[in-house]
Design an enzyme around this catalytic site. Structure first.
Site, PDB file in Angstrom:
ATOM      1  NE  ARG A 339      -8.299   0.078  -2.985  1.00 43.70           N
ATOM      2  CZ  ARG A 339      -7.941   1.304  -2.631  1.00 43.70           C
ATOM      3  NH1 ARG A 339      -8.710   2.013  -1.831  1.00 43.70           N
ATOM      4  NH2 ARG A 339      -6.820   1.840  -3.079  1.00 43.70           N
ATOM      5  CG  HIS A 340      -3.977  -3.688  -3.616  1.00 40.37           C
ATOM      6  ND1 HIS A 340      -3.357  -2.714  -2.867  1.00 40.37           N
ATOM      7  CD2 HIS A 340      -4.556  -3.055  -4.656  1.00 40.37           C
ATOM      8  CE1 HIS A 340      -3.538  -1.546  -3.435  1.00 40.37           C
ATOM      9  NE2 HIS A 340      -4.270  -1.712  -4.520  1.00 40.37           N
ATOM     10  CG  ASN A 346      -2.080   1.976  -1.770  1.00 41.93           C
ATOM     11  OD1 ASN A 346      -2.341   0.802  -1.575  1.00 41.93           O
ATOM     12  ND2 ASN A 346      -2.495   2.619  -2.854  1.00 41.93           N
ATOM     13  NE  ARG A 390      -1.707  -1.880  -6.518  1.00 43.16           N
ATOM     14  CZ  ARG A 390      -1.354  -1.530  -7.743  1.00 43.16           C
ATOM     15  NH1 ARG A 390      -0.205  -1.967  -8.243  1.00 43.16           N
ATOM     16  NH2 ARG A 390      -2.146  -0.775  -8.484  1.00 43.16           N
ATOM     17  CD  GLU A 410      -6.700   0.758 -10.066  1.00 41.28           C
ATOM     18  OE1 GLU A 410      -7.664   0.207 -10.608  1.00 41.28           O
ATOM     19  OE2 GLU A 410      -6.822   1.491  -9.080  1.00 41.28           O
ATOM     20  CG  HIS A 475      -6.002  -3.031  -8.595  1.00 39.95           C
ATOM     21  ND1 HIS A 475      -4.745  -2.862  -8.100  1.00 39.95           N
ATOM     22  CD2 HIS A 475      -5.986  -4.204  -9.279  1.00 39.95           C
ATOM     23  CE1 HIS A 475      -3.985  -3.876  -8.483  1.00 39.95           C
ATOM     24  NE2 HIS A 475      -4.716  -4.712  -9.198  1.00 39.95           N
TER      25      HIS A 475
END
Ligand SMILES: *[C@@H]1O[C@H](CO)[C@@H](O)[C@H](O)[C@H]1NC(C)=O
Ligand SMILES: *[C@@H]1O[C@H](CO)[C@@H](O)[C@H](O)[C@H]1NC(C)=O
Ligand SMILES: CC(=O)N[C@H]1CO[C@H](CO)[C@@H](O)[C@@H]1O
Length: 568
Positions: A339-340, A346, A390, A410, A475
């Site tokens: 994932r980023h 987040n 991201r 995403e 994502h």
């Protein structure tokens, strides 16, 4: 003006008569057997019918010759003398040929008639044909994965598993000898059971069964074909795997020696020797599919998708399969997913959006680049990211060609983009509850569902199956789907798979399966995984709805950078 009209008329008139006379002559010549009186009456009639005004005459000119032409052709065909001329020289030979074709195609005619009648939507049985170590099982399982993903419920029925059930312990290659009565009885029995189970699976309303047998002979294929088409009303497609490439063959053999249940209890030399003898037994019995002798529809796959030939393949499912097979490559592969890095959203517990990385996320980007670059120096790598900030920021330091794919974006949360779960519960409590009831199928208003992502990921996944050393920076929802595909996860489990932040997921192929390794890099981050709450009813209380929401900050903490430094 008047003069011009008259002159124009005159030319037309002349031309018309010329045409009439010409076509009448043709007609007359063609029709002379049936009497010239009639022909003459047609000529005189059509000439006599000319009207003196311009326009109708033009129309008649266009129409009448056509009628003549039709009559002319009909006359030619109807003429008995002419037909005799056409037929006479080869008549006897022609009749003989017809008889021969009848006897030759007799058996096949029935079959192909039935094939044509079976609906496009009938269940499909795929039967694999080919010697061991030709990549049949790999093909079967990859195809099954692909079809399942595309909404065709598919299952592989592996003959050798049925055989193992009958023989608690694998003895030696001896059971594969053609003259071994007991061995061949067991093999026949297990093949029959596999087919029976496949049929039950299809009768249950599933759409594809893949029968992973070994060396079906011509006779066995005919029987299976007949059984499927006429008794069951299923469609059937044979896929023959041929492999002439020595390198590929050796790799397959090594994989069998490593992963096959038959060779677990044997020493390596024993196993190699046994497999070699087994192959010899099979080669003696093997009859390749011959399109001229067998009326079956089949696909021949050479060297795992290098060349694909199709014979009598029709139908929507089959053509999809054909497309998949022709794009297939097979070599060992390693794919990295991550994932980023932690994003500002987040940290705040917000979903969606296009936020930048948090300071901790940036630290992860650096750590990730170090980790990947150390591997990239040995073998070339490629990086695939989404189009969002991201992921691009996370990949920025990796020294490899990068590609941003829209399909990796995403899940679009529609009207809920940028909200926290608390805000969602406050503004759209019903939507929130519905999502918890069926996260896989729930589609955000103006947004997407997991099913939607699965659909848009199809081309990426097909491409990824043929890639090696690719880093996918994606994502949460997208990676859940991608990993679910490679690991054969159940669809309903997809939305709850754990894909934590700051973790590299390394997939390595072995045989037709993938091994997964999680490498957590030591950079602090929030947890974004929200479990399904117990109470998913629309009338639940706010506390019930929010019970599984992971903790997060309410504003971006100014000391995030320092605190993470301190913790490390
Ligand atoms: C088709 O099958 C039926 C019954 O199995 C048989 O009687 C008939 O002769 C077959 N037709 C052809 C053209 O072979
Ligand atoms: C969910 O919450 C509602 C309202 O609080 C309650 O009536 C219902 O019984 C709960 N359902 C479950 C399965 O706990
Ligand atoms: C599993 C399978 O179909 N094996 C067959 C291979 O060919 C021999 C020879 O015809 C058959 O006896 C086996 O049943």
């Amino acid at each position: 003006m008047a003069l011009l009209c008259i002159r124009g008329d005159w030319y037309l008139y002349f031309w018309l008569i010329y045409c009439k006379v010409y076509s009448a002559i043709i007609w007359f010549v063609g029709n002379h057997c049936r009497g010239s009186d009639k022909a003459r009456s047609v000529i005189s009639g059509s000439v006599g019918n000319q009207s003196p005004s311009g326009l109708p005459r033009v129309r008649t000119r266009r129409r009448k010759p056509q009628q003549h032409k039709v009559k002319h052709i009909v006359a030619l065909v109807r003429r008995p003398s002419l037909r005799r001329i056409v037929m006479a020289p080869g008549a006897a030979a022609h009749a003989m040929m017809e008889d021969k074709a009848k006897t030759l195609n007799g058996a096949l005619a029935n079959v192909s008639m039935r094939t044509r009648r079976i609906s496009q939507f009938a269940p499909l049985l795929i039967a694999l044909v080919g010697l061991p170590a030709r990549g049949k099982s790999q093909l079967a399982h990859r195809l099954s994965r692909h079809l399942n993903w595309n909404g065709e419920s598919t299952k592989v029925f592996d003959c050798s598993e049925y055989r193992r059930k009958h023989m608690a312990l694998y003895g030696t290659h001896d059971i594969f000898r053609a003259d071994n009565q007991q061995g061949s009885a067991i093999r026949r029995q297990s093949a029959r059971e596999a087919v029976q189970d496949a049929v039950l699976w299809l009768k249950d309303g599933n759409s594809v069964a893949i029968f992973d047998g070994t060396n079906i002979t011509r006779e066995q294929r005919r029987e299976l074909n007949e059984y499927c088409l006429s008794d069951m009303g299923f469609r059937i497609l044979f896929i023959e795997c041929v492999c002439e490439d020595q390198e590929l063959l050796e790799r397959n053999i090594i994989e069998i020696l490593h992963y096959s249940a038959d060779y677990k209890a044997m020493s390596e030399e024993q196993a190699v020797d046994d497999l070699r003898k087994k192959l010899e037994h099979y080669m003696r019995q093997y009859e390749p599919i011959d399109g001229n002798l067998e009326g079956v529809s089949f696909v021949r796959v050479e060297n795992m998708g290098e060349t694909v030939t199709a014979h009598k393949v029709a139908g929507q499912k089959e053509s999809g399969i054909l497309g998949y097979l022709s794009g297939m490559r097979a070599f060992p592969q390693t794919i990295y997913f991550t994932r980023h890095g932690e994003s500002e959203y987040n940290v705040l517990g917000r979903i969606g959006g296009d936020a930048n990385l948090s300071p901790r996320g940036q630290r992860y980007a650096i750590a990730l680049a170090e980790h990947i670059n150390s591997k990239a120096s040995c073998e070339p790598m490629a990086v695939w990211t989404s189009e969002m900030r991201r992921t691009k920021q996370t990949a920025s330091d990796i020294m490899a060609p990068k590609r941003a794919l829209r399909a990796l974006n995403e899940l679009d949360a529609g009207i809920c983009e940028g909200l926290t779960y608390e805000e969602m519960q406050e503004r759209f409590p019903q939507e929130f509850a519905w999502r918890d009831q069926d996260k896989l199928r729930y589609r955000y208003p103006w947004g997407e569902s997991y099913i939607d992502i699965m659909t848009r990921l199809r081309p990426v996944l097909s491409a990824l199956e043929d890639e090696h050393n690719v880093v996918v920076v994606g994502h949460q929802a997208v990676l859940r789907c991608m990993l679910g595909y490679f690991l054969d996860a159940k669809l309903d489990e997809l939305p709850y798979m754990t894909v934590p932040l700051h973790t590299i997921v390394k997939l390595t192929s072995y045989g037709y399966k993938y091994k997964v390794e999680m490498v957590k890099l030591p950079v602090e981050c929030v947890d974004t995984h929200r479990k399904q709450p117990k109470n998913c009813s629309i009338t639940r209380t706010t506390a019930d709805a929010l019970v599984t929401v992971p903790s997060h900050y309410d504003t971006l903490p100014s000391n995030l950078w320092q605190s993470s430094e301190a913790q490390l």
